[in-house]
Design a protein around this motif. Sequence first.
Motif, PDB file in Angstrom:
ATOM      1  N   ASP A   1       1.127  -1.241   0.043  1.00 27.06           N
ATOM      2  CA  ASP A   1       0.215  -0.064   0.354  1.00 27.06           C
ATOM      3  C   ASP A   1       0.537   1.190  -0.239  1.00 27.06           C
ATOM      4  OD1 ASP A   1       0.709  -0.645   2.643  1.00 27.06           O
ATOM      5  OD2 ASP A   1      -0.949  -0.406   3.955  1.00 27.06           O
ATOM      6  N   TYR A   2       2.012   1.048   0.333  1.00 23.95           N
ATOM      7  CA  TYR A   2       2.827   2.261   0.250  1.00 23.95           C
ATOM      8  C   TYR A   2       3.621   2.345  -0.510  1.00 23.95           C
ATOM      9  CZ  TYR A   2       7.890   4.403   0.942  1.00 23.95           C
ATOM     10  OH  TYR A   2       8.802   5.140   0.501  1.00 23.95           O
ATOM     11  N   PHE A   3       3.561   1.680  -1.728  1.00 25.41           N
ATOM     12  CA  PHE A   3       4.616   1.966  -3.175  1.00 25.41           C
ATOM     13  C   PHE A   3       3.252   1.847  -3.602  1.00 25.41           C
ATOM     14  CE2 PHE A   3       7.569  -1.167  -1.615  1.00 25.41           C
ATOM     15  CZ  PHE A   3       8.962  -0.188  -1.474  1.00 25.41           C
ATOM     16  N   GLN A   4       1.851   2.333  -3.512  1.00 26.24           N
ATOM     17  CA  GLN A   4       0.886   2.345  -4.102  1.00 26.24           C
ATOM     18  C   GLN A   4       0.475   4.278  -4.162  1.00 26.24           C
ATOM     19  OE1 GLN A   4      -2.373  -0.278  -3.295  1.00 26.24           O
ATOM     20  NE2 GLN A   4      -2.101  -1.817  -4.555  1.00 26.24           N
TER      21      GLN A   4
ATOM     22  N   PHE B   1       3.118   2.894 -13.551  1.00 27.20           N
ATOM     23  CA  PHE B   1       3.675   1.736 -12.627  1.00 27.20           C
ATOM     24  C   PHE B   1       2.653   1.335 -10.856  1.00 27.20           C
ATOM     25  CE2 PHE B   1       7.079   4.581 -14.211  1.00 27.20           C
ATOM     26  CZ  PHE B   1       7.115   3.773 -14.693  1.00 27.20           C
ATOM     27  N   LYS B   2       1.394   1.685 -10.861  1.00 30.08           N
ATOM     28  CA  LYS B   2       0.605   1.357  -9.950  1.00 30.08           C
ATOM     29  C   LYS B   2      -0.095  -0.392  -9.720  1.00 30.08           C
ATOM     30  CE  LYS B   2      -3.193   3.110  -6.663  1.00 30.08           C
ATOM     31  NZ  LYS B   2      -3.997   3.788  -7.007  1.00 30.08           N
ATOM     32  N   SER B   3       0.455  -0.274 -10.571  1.00 27.05           N
ATOM     33  CA  SER B   3      -0.553  -1.862 -11.022  1.00 27.05           C
ATOM     34  C   SER B   3      -0.370  -2.569 -11.750  1.00 27.05           C
ATOM     35  CB  SER B   3      -1.879  -2.025 -11.522  1.00 27.05           C
ATOM     36  OG  SER B   3      -1.373  -1.302 -13.429  1.00 27.05           O
TER      37      SER B   3
ATOM     38  N   GLY C   1      11.702   4.568 -10.373  1.00 27.21           N
ATOM     39  CA  GLY C   1      13.316   4.505 -11.478  1.00 27.21           C
ATOM     40  C   GLY C   1      14.821   4.368  -9.969  1.00 27.21           C
ATOM     41  N   ILE C   2      14.097   5.294  -8.978  1.00 26.29           N
ATOM     42  CA  ILE C   2      14.805   5.150  -7.988  1.00 26.29           C
ATOM     43  C   ILE C   2      14.621   3.872  -7.296  1.00 26.29           C
ATOM     44  CG2 ILE C   2      15.728   6.172  -5.330  1.00 26.29           C
ATOM     45  CD1 ILE C   2      15.129   8.883  -6.682  1.00 26.29           C
TER      46      ILE C   2
END
Length: 519
Positions: free
Chosen positions: A61-64, A72-74, A150-151
């Motif tokens: 959930d943090y990366f979302q 990139f969300k999905s 990218g990071i």
Amino acid sequence: MLTNSEKLQREPRTESADDSNDSLSTSALPPADHCYFVWFIMYLQGVGALFPWNAFITPVDYFQLRFEGSSFKSSFESIFTTTFTLMGILTIIALQWAQEYVSVSTRIKGSLVLLLLIFAVVTLLAVLPLFKSDDTFLESLSDGAGFQFGILELCVGLSGMAVAVLTGSVTSYSSIYGSGAYIQAVVGGQGIAGLTVSLGNMLRSVPSVSNDCAGTQSDQLAHDREVVTGAAIYFGASCFVLFCCLVSFIHVEKIPFTRACLKQSEGLPPSPTMPSATDMDGMLLQRASGSSRLGSVPLLNHAACGEEAPEPYTQLAALAAPPRLARTLWKWCLSMTLIYTVTIALFPSLTANIESTGSGIAGQSDCLWSNPKSGLFGPFLFVMFNLGDTIGRNLPPSLSRVNVILALVACRVVFVPLFILCKSNSDDPLLPSLLNSSDAFPILVMLVFAVSNGWLTSCIFVHSASVVSPELRQRACTFIVLFLNSGLSIGAMLSFFTRWLMCRCSCNPFLAPNASAVN
């Protein structure tokens, strides 16, 4: 015949006539692993080898939130996993030849330092938004989502390289102690890493699931801050674990027990008569077909490294070449590859689609448990896998016959239909409703699946090192890790097919036009 100088070197040094036989015998005893201190440090190294990656893949959930508004969300989970696995296997392949030029100690320290730097950067990225005001908090999270991706993608790739080197090197280093207990300590520590992170993730989910079941809508901003705070804690804990691993490893190299075992593993002066390469291959094959010496060593045999060394091998580099090792270890390598091919092909791609039947284990409906979107049944299955895997890795590695191990590994294919039968609320007539009528069935299958994964892994690591000479054990352990990574890669590719078996093309991004549709 011994020369006079050799006789003098072998005779014990006497400084006075008062020296007793007892004192001489006591001084000749090899150093011991007092209070199992070295064993615990090896266990900690195993935790450090996999704890960072488990922390990386947990706060989804943090990366979302980070990738909100981007493409990139999905797809970040698949991209991260593919990058990590690909970089890992390429690195471990290169390590088969590069390990001659870099010591195992340097590889362990270097990979720990690299991981520490990576997770320091990732922790900083998670902490900085917490200092923003409520008005700019969400904007600061998703600002420049492509650049942030990218990071993080670079961090994932470097982590895959470092974890591959660390896993292979720590396993190799543990083989110098001459007892399978130290190899098993590393393997057992890897299970603890996954268990700790998955258990923490489930406990973190309880408050939000309770609010959903109670019908209360919590403040979205406060929820998002909790998500970011939880991710920062995960990454910060990884930094702490890695720092402890680095400090403890530096210390363990100074312990007399380790120094004595390292000296023993470096080999002896050349022997007057050297066997040919063909003879040495025969020796290795004879060891491979014989009984496991490490398997017969008692747990934590403190005098293992003080045993008399066998005749040295002068063509160590030639014997340690991957083609030569493959002749001796191919059954062990095949077993390791099949273990993780089956495991990763099913978990978590297929098992994540298993839903609660709605009745719970006790037969009573419980929203906290069986909510298909936010219930605790899914996280609980993850905990069960890591618990079973940890138990298996810490069980006595009593199975030492490679043919039996290979047969049991092949039998694990049965978990493919078993997990498919665990799918609930299915209209498919091929899935008997009797087997998906209770949550107890998938939990039981998951436990057996996980315990077999951990136990067979432990048996292979412990006993595969015993079929080669002591001088080759470090190389053999690294070679086995290569095929562990191969199994991870093959399993990751097969996971798309096994997930298709579960959801019939509705959730496979390569076969379904609508990748977001999940059964």
